[in-house]
Design a protein around this motif. Structure first.
Motif, PDB file in Angstrom:
ATOM      1  N   PRO B  15       0.843  -1.197   0.000  1.00  0.00           N
ATOM      2  CA  PRO B  15       0.000   0.000   0.000  1.00  0.00           C
ATOM      3  C   PRO B  15       0.878   1.246   0.000  1.00  0.00           C
ATOM      4  CG  PRO B  15      -0.048  -1.091   2.147  1.00  0.00           C
ATOM      5  CD  PRO B  15       0.690  -1.997   1.218  1.00  0.00           C
ATOM      6  N   ALA B  16       0.538   2.170  -0.858  1.00  0.00           N
ATOM      7  CA  ALA B  16       1.385   3.363  -0.999  1.00  0.00           C
ATOM      8  C   ALA B  16       1.043   4.364   0.088  1.00  0.00           C
ATOM      9  CB  ALA B  16       1.185   3.965  -2.378  1.00  0.00           C
ATOM     10  N   ASP B  17       1.584   4.127   1.260  1.00  0.00           N
ATOM     11  CA  ASP B  17       1.271   5.024   2.367  1.00  0.00           C
ATOM     12  C   ASP B  17       2.305   6.138   2.490  1.00  0.00           C
ATOM     13  OD1 ASP B  17       3.209   3.231   3.048  1.00  0.00           O
ATOM     14  OD2 ASP B  17       2.604   3.057   5.147  1.00  0.00           O
ATOM     15  N   ARG B  18       3.404   5.957   1.803  1.00  0.00           N
ATOM     16  CA  ARG B  18       4.366   7.050   1.791  1.00  0.00           C
ATOM     17  C   ARG B  18       5.000   7.104   0.411  1.00  0.00           C
ATOM     18  NH1 ARG B  18       8.407   4.385   6.177  1.00  0.00           N
ATOM     19  NH2 ARG B  18       6.640   3.073   6.672  1.00  0.00           N
ATOM     20  N   GLU B  19       5.514   8.264   0.088  1.00  0.00           N
ATOM     21  CA  GLU B  19       6.071   8.421  -1.250  1.00  0.00           C
ATOM     22  C   GLU B  19       7.490   7.919  -1.305  1.00  0.00           C
ATOM     23  OE1 GLU B  19       5.088  11.209  -4.084  1.00  0.00           O
ATOM     24  OE2 GLU B  19       4.055  12.469  -2.647  1.00  0.00           O
ATOM     25  N   GLN B  20       7.811   7.330  -2.410  1.00  0.00           N
ATOM     26  CA  GLN B  20       9.158   6.824  -2.609  1.00  0.00           C
ATOM     27  C   GLN B  20       9.996   7.876  -3.307  1.00  0.00           C
ATOM     28  OE1 GLN B  20       9.959   4.026  -1.240  1.00  0.00           O
ATOM     29  NE2 GLN B  20       7.848   3.616  -0.656  1.00  0.00           N
ATOM     30  N   THR B  21      11.281   7.846  -3.011  1.00  0.00           N
ATOM     31  CA  THR B  21      12.159   8.795  -3.686  1.00  0.00           C
ATOM     32  C   THR B  21      12.378   8.382  -5.128  1.00  0.00           C
ATOM     33  OG1 THR B  21      13.957   7.573  -2.681  1.00  0.00           O
ATOM     34  CG2 THR B  21      13.399   9.668  -1.683  1.00  0.00           C
ATOM     35  N   ARG B  22      12.343   7.074  -5.348  1.00  0.00           N
ATOM     36  CA  ARG B  22      12.541   6.578  -6.706  1.00  0.00           C
ATOM     37  C   ARG B  22      11.248   5.993  -7.222  1.00  0.00           C
ATOM     38  NH1 ARG B  22      17.662   2.834  -6.653  1.00  0.00           N
ATOM     39  NH2 ARG B  22      18.008   3.680  -4.584  1.00  0.00           N
ATOM     40  N   PRO B  23      10.878   6.288  -8.445  1.00  0.00           N
ATOM     41  CA  PRO B  23       9.644   5.697  -8.955  1.00  0.00           C
ATOM     42  C   PRO B  23       9.817   4.215  -9.210  1.00  0.00           C
ATOM     43  CG  PRO B  23      10.739   6.936 -10.690  1.00  0.00           C
ATOM     44  CD  PRO B  23      11.559   7.130  -9.452  1.00  0.00           C
ATOM     45  N   GLY B  24       8.707   3.533  -9.279  1.00  0.00           N
ATOM     46  CA  GLY B  24       8.762   2.083  -9.508  1.00  0.00           C
ATOM     47  C   GLY B  24       7.895   1.374  -8.511  1.00  0.00           C
ATOM     48  N   PRO B  25       7.568   0.139  -8.805  1.00  0.00           N
ATOM     49  CA  PRO B  25       6.673  -0.581  -7.903  1.00  0.00           C
ATOM     50  C   PRO B  25       7.341  -0.951  -6.578  1.00  0.00           C
ATOM     51  CG  PRO B  25       7.392  -2.019  -9.682  1.00  0.00           C
ATOM     52  CD  PRO B  25       7.948  -0.672  -9.978  1.00  0.00           C
ATOM     53  N   VAL B  26       6.535  -1.039  -5.548  1.00  0.00           N
ATOM     54  CA  VAL B  26       7.003  -1.476  -4.240  1.00  0.00           C
ATOM     55  C   VAL B  26       6.188  -2.717  -3.887  1.00  0.00           C
ATOM     56  CG1 VAL B  26       7.320  -0.852  -1.826  1.00  0.00           C
ATOM     57  CG2 VAL B  26       7.446   0.911  -3.574  1.00  0.00           C
ATOM     58  N   PHE B  27       6.884  -3.793  -3.571  1.00  0.00           N
ATOM     59  CA  PHE B  27       6.187  -5.052  -3.313  1.00  0.00           C
ATOM     60  C   PHE B  27       6.223  -5.414  -1.836  1.00  0.00           C
ATOM     61  CE2 PHE B  27       7.613  -5.427  -7.751  1.00  0.00           C
ATOM     62  CZ  PHE B  27       6.382  -5.592  -8.341  1.00  0.00           C
ATOM     63  N   MET B  28       5.221  -6.174  -1.450  1.00  0.00           N
ATOM     64  CA  MET B  28       5.136  -6.692  -0.092  1.00  0.00           C
ATOM     65  C   MET B  28       5.710  -8.098  -0.093  1.00  0.00           C
ATOM     66  SD  MET B  28       1.431  -5.672   1.472  1.00  0.00           S
ATOM     67  CE  MET B  28       1.104  -7.351   1.827  1.00  0.00           C
ATOM     68  N   PRO B  29       6.799  -8.328   0.587  1.00  0.00           N
ATOM     69  CA  PRO B  29       7.328  -9.693   0.578  1.00  0.00           C
ATOM     70  C   PRO B  29       6.428 -10.639   1.373  1.00  0.00           C
ATOM     71  CG  PRO B  29       8.596  -8.316   2.073  1.00  0.00           C
ATOM     72  CD  PRO B  29       7.596  -7.416   1.419  1.00  0.00           C
ATOM     73  N   ALA B  30       6.369 -11.895   0.906  1.00  0.00           N
ATOM     74  CA  ALA B  30       5.641 -12.914   1.670  1.00  0.00           C
ATOM     75  C   ALA B  30       6.460 -13.222   2.920  1.00  0.00           C
ATOM     76  CB  ALA B  30       5.460 -14.168   0.829  1.00  0.00           C
ATOM     77  N   VAL B  31       5.804 -13.390   4.042  1.00  0.00           N
ATOM     78  CA  VAL B  31       6.522 -13.629   5.298  1.00  0.00           C
ATOM     79  C   VAL B  31       5.937 -14.799   6.084  1.00  0.00           C
ATOM     80  CG1 VAL B  31       7.228 -11.211   5.628  1.00  0.00           C
ATOM     81  CG2 VAL B  31       5.098 -12.014   6.637  1.00  0.00           C
ATOM     82  N   ASP B  32       6.796 -15.369   6.885  1.00  0.00           N
ATOM     83  CA  ASP B  32       6.369 -16.280   7.938  1.00  0.00           C
ATOM     84  C   ASP B  32       6.767 -15.599   9.243  1.00  0.00           C
ATOM     85  OD1 ASP B  32       5.564 -18.195   6.168  1.00  0.00           O
ATOM     86  OD2 ASP B  32       7.207 -19.587   6.558  1.00  0.00           O
ATOM     87  N   ILE B  33       5.880 -15.575  10.184  1.00  0.00           N
ATOM     88  CA  ILE B  33       6.244 -15.031  11.495  1.00  0.00           C
ATOM     89  C   ILE B  33       5.831 -16.058  12.535  1.00  0.00           C
ATOM     90  CG2 ILE B  33       5.984 -13.136  13.150  1.00  0.00           C
ATOM     91  CD1 ILE B  33       5.103 -11.353  10.825  1.00  0.00           C
ATOM     92  N   PHE B  34       6.764 -16.419  13.353  1.00  0.00           N
ATOM     93  CA  PHE B  34       6.420 -17.372  14.408  1.00  0.00           C
ATOM     94  C   PHE B  34       7.224 -17.059  15.650  1.00  0.00           C
ATOM     95  CE2 PHE B  34       9.593 -19.238  11.592  1.00  0.00           C
ATOM     96  CZ  PHE B  34      10.607 -19.595  12.463  1.00  0.00           C
ATOM     97  N   GLU B  35       6.751 -17.550  16.764  1.00  0.00           N
ATOM     98  CA  GLU B  35       7.518 -17.350  17.987  1.00  0.00           C
ATOM     99  C   GLU B  35       7.702 -18.662  18.712  1.00  0.00           C
ATOM    100  OE1 GLU B  35       4.473 -14.410  19.802  1.00  0.00           O
ATOM    101  OE2 GLU B  35       5.354 -15.478  21.497  1.00  0.00           O
ATOM    102  N   SER B  36       8.876 -18.756  19.280  1.00  0.00           N
ATOM    103  CA  SER B  36       9.172 -19.936  20.077  1.00  0.00           C
ATOM    104  C   SER B  36       9.867 -19.421  21.321  1.00  0.00           C
ATOM    105  CB  SER B  36      10.060 -20.896  19.302  1.00  0.00           C
ATOM    106  OG  SER B  36      11.230 -20.240  18.902  1.00  0.00           O
ATOM    107  N   GLY B  37       9.260 -19.638  22.432  1.00  0.00           N
ATOM    108  CA  GLY B  37       9.845 -19.187  23.684  1.00  0.00           C
ATOM    109  C   GLY B  37      10.030 -17.678  23.714  1.00  0.00           C
TER     110      GLY B  37
END
Lengths: 156, 133
Positions: B15-37
């Motif tokens: 989501p374009a919530d802030r402007e980029q200094t360089r034009p071009g697409p910004v992608f959201m990387p796929a993530v895994d988030i987990f916690e152990s202890g």
């Protein structure tokens, strides 16, 4: 009556590097493409087979690139036969031990296999493949007979 | 080989919530988030990013990952088939627990970022003894 075609590229918007506008345009293109069934370069859909590929060429080589994060080089197998390139492999996501609770799980594991026929004849012997930071680049040298050759003009 | 076949999933634009200094697409990387202890671990797919071009920012309960990519294709090359776009990556998360910023470790391997975020002392679960008179 004069009809003026709506061409965003030529309007005043182009002067400003509005990334949001570009994003919207790409999104519109994508929706349009999915409705009309056509495909233009730059759209994301492609052949629908994993992995998506970018193929480019220069004078010497054809380059096939794929984004394969988390795939180790030893889990990839690249073969060329006739004028086809086969990229196959497996993406393994190791389990993170017991007692792990997930908040998000978006990354997927699994196998893939894709075949692509190459646009020009290539020299199968000289094909090389490098995987760097999760991007696979296969470099396929063009066969000598399809490479442009400059003919020297001699004077007597 | 596992039975499961990988499917094509288009890259998600951030989501374009802030402007980029360089034009071009910004992608959201796929993530895994987990916690152990005591550790929250985040794995993000950021193909094409070298380890010196990734920026991890943790302040208060906000974690932001920004990564720049090196161009994959040289200027002289001409596209014959263009199925995926490349661009920078950005994604932000709010953390449910306080993180000990001094102990964050980040590693990159084959285009996957691994972030280990140890929870701060006070965020660790404490067992509360119930005393009886």
């Amino acid at each position: 009556m004069v009809t003026v075609k709506w061409r965003p590229g030529l309007s005043g918007w182009q002067r400003e590097p509005l990334s949001e506008m570009n994003r919207l345009r790409r999104e519109m293109d994508r929706i349009w493409d999915s409705l009309s069934g056509t495909r233009r370069s730059g759209s994301i859909s492609g052949a629908g087979v994993f992995p998506p590929l970018n193929v480019s060429e220069d004078v010497e080589n054809v380059y096939v690139r794929a984004e394969l994060p988390g795939v180790a080089a030893e889990d990839m197998e690249i073969t060329t036969k006739d004028n086809n390139l086969v990229i196959k492999g497996e993406r393994k996501i190791p389990t993170e031990g017991e007692n792990v609770s997930y908040h998000r799980r978006e990354r997927e594991s699994g196998s893939f296999r894709r075949i692509i026929s190459l646009p020009t004849q290539v020299d199968n012997e000289g094909v090389s493949a490098v995987c760097r930071n999760g991007v696979l680049t296969v470099t396929l040298p063009k066969a000598a007979k399809v490479k442009p050759r400059q003919v020297e003009v001699k004077s007597d | 080989m596992s039975d499961k076949e990988l499917q094509v999933r288009g890259k998600q634009e951030a989501p374009a919530d802030r402007e980029q200094t360089r034009p071009g697409p910004v992608f959201m990387p796929a993530v895994d988030i987990f916690e152990s202890g005591d550790v929250i671990t985040l794995l993000a797919d950021v193909p094409g990013v070298s380890s010196d071009r990734i920026n991890i920012d943790v302040r208060e309960d906000q974690l932001t990952i920004t990564a720049e990519i090196d161009p994959q294709k040289s200027e002289e090359e001409r596209y014959l088939l263009h199925e995926y776009e490349t661009g920078m990556y950005q994604r932000a998360f709010s953390l449910s627990d306080r993180v000990d910023q001094s102990k964050i470790s980040a590693t990159m391997k084959d285009g996957v970022l691994r972030l280990d975020l140890p929870k701060a002392e006070k965020a660790k679960p404490r067992r509360i003894e119930v005393k009886t008179d």
